[in-house]
Design a protein around this motif. Sequence first.
Motif, mmCIF file in Angstrom:
data_model
loop_
_atom_site.group_PDB
_atom_site.id
_atom_site.type_symbol
_atom_site.label_atom_id
_atom_site.label_comp_id
_atom_site.label_asym_id
_atom_site.label_seq_id
_atom_site.Cartn_x
_atom_site.Cartn_y
_atom_site.Cartn_z
ATOM 1 N N GLU A 225 -24.248 -21.146 -17.385
ATOM 2 C CA GLU A 225 -23.823 -20.246 -18.453
ATOM 3 C C GLU A 225 -24.328 -20.186 -19.945
ATOM 4 N N HIS A 259 -8.885 -13.948 -16.908
ATOM 5 C CA HIS A 259 -10.325 -13.167 -17.119
ATOM 6 C C HIS A 259 -11.145 -14.389 -18.291
ATOM 7 N N LYS A 260 -12.162 -13.687 -17.783
ATOM 8 C CA LYS A 260 -13.258 -14.248 -18.200
ATOM 9 C C LYS A 260 -14.696 -13.636 -18.356
ATOM 10 N N LEU A 261 -15.127 -13.534 -19.868
ATOM 11 C CA LEU A 261 -16.557 -13.537 -19.152
ATOM 12 C C LEU A 261 -17.710 -13.887 -19.947
ATOM 13 N N ASP A 262 -18.504 -14.732 -18.996
ATOM 14 C CA ASP A 262 -19.436 -15.600 -19.328
ATOM 15 C C ASP A 262 -20.338 -15.450 -20.260
ATOM 16 N N GLN A 276 -22.048 -12.835 -15.671
ATOM 17 C CA GLN A 276 -21.008 -13.858 -15.146
ATOM 18 C C GLN A 276 -22.032 -15.099 -14.319
ATOM 19 N N LEU A 289 -14.058 -10.793 -9.971
ATOM 20 C CA LEU A 289 -15.032 -10.737 -11.162
ATOM 21 C C LEU A 289 -15.280 -8.763 -11.027
ATOM 22 N N ARG A 293 -14.186 -6.126 -13.708
ATOM 23 C CA ARG A 293 -15.947 -5.357 -14.251
ATOM 24 C C ARG A 293 -14.882 -3.882 -14.300
ATOM 25 N N TYR A 303 -23.744 -5.264 -14.570
ATOM 26 C CA TYR A 303 -22.342 -5.913 -14.575
ATOM 27 C C TYR A 303 -23.070 -7.546 -13.865
ATOM 28 N N LEU A 305 -24.409 -10.841 -11.399
ATOM 29 C CA LEU A 305 -23.379 -12.365 -11.466
ATOM 30 C C LEU A 305 -24.743 -13.000 -11.148
#
Length: 349
Positions: A225, A259-262, A276, A289, A293, A303, A305
């Motif tokens: 990250e 949920h998590k957004l890096d 992400q 994911l 989005r 978006y 990854l």
Amino acid sequence: MALYRCNRCGHLSEQADELIGSSLPCPSCRTDNAVYPTVRFVQSMLTRYFAARRDLTAARAEIETLRQQAAEAAQAGSQEAPPSVYSMPMDFDPTSSDHFCSKVQVAPVLDWLRQHQATVDLDPRALDTSGPFDAIAGQIAEQPRLLGEIIERVRSAQKQDYSFINLDLSRRTPEDACALRDFCQALAEGGLLAKYLSQPGDPVVRLSLHRSAENRRFFDGGWLEWWSFMLALRHLLNVGADFSVGRDIGLSWPKDDGHKLDALFLLDSRRPLALQCLTGDPAPHVDRLLHLRDRLGIDPAHYLLCAADLSARQAESLTQRTGLPVATLDALKPMLRETVRALRQQSRR
């Protein structure tokens, strides 16, 4: 009943009260997490929620003050442009700065996310690049196969609550052994190891481990990250983009949390670029994911990854199956370059 929440994948469930204080593997991703008393957990979440609301209110007030100052300067016919909250000092170093921790800098990201009715957990201090994490993450990304072995050894040992590990370098080439010793020393000097012990002529080095949650997270994928975030940050600064950024963002909606957004970069306060990052096999996480989005309405091409452990062929195959742009360590930089170029072209239209 007690509450169990996975800090990695967001799995949430109820547990028996007698398990409070114990650590259980997540049924979804097998990451160990603690079981909390329900009232204390809810109180903690409410405290963080209201703190975030206060910060947002203060940031909006600061932005409005700056707008008023700019308007007054324009009316007065001033030839000198009003100061911009995004302007960088002449000697600005993105690898050692707390510039992006400003509430004013973070406010557009918070505002954009809340326009999508999300409850946001965003600590601006996560944007402080003055610590050792980004530099060490860069070393790992440059030599993932060699240094990745140490990362995995430490991650596995921390998961089992070991206090130290021994590394036998006797079967390594002299070059690799030297690189591994230097890296271990860098980890210790950066505070990511409690101690690094190496004796001249002894091929075995001893690493004493930290037990802090921050250090555990770094070895459990947090390094990726940091590296991805810094790669995108440098590129946006180099091309002179106008952006706000948030990192390590927790998001939830009623009946849809965890949920998590890096990282989220918001170009011109309205065009999102999301990052992400996953180590290991990303396949079990793809549906979640994609759901996030779509919930945020982010253009699929914007978006991204980064999957550290996939080959180029595996990344391409996953992209074709899911429509999610997947990049290896080598492919992330050109993918970011192309995505930012497309976003900036849209802004000019």
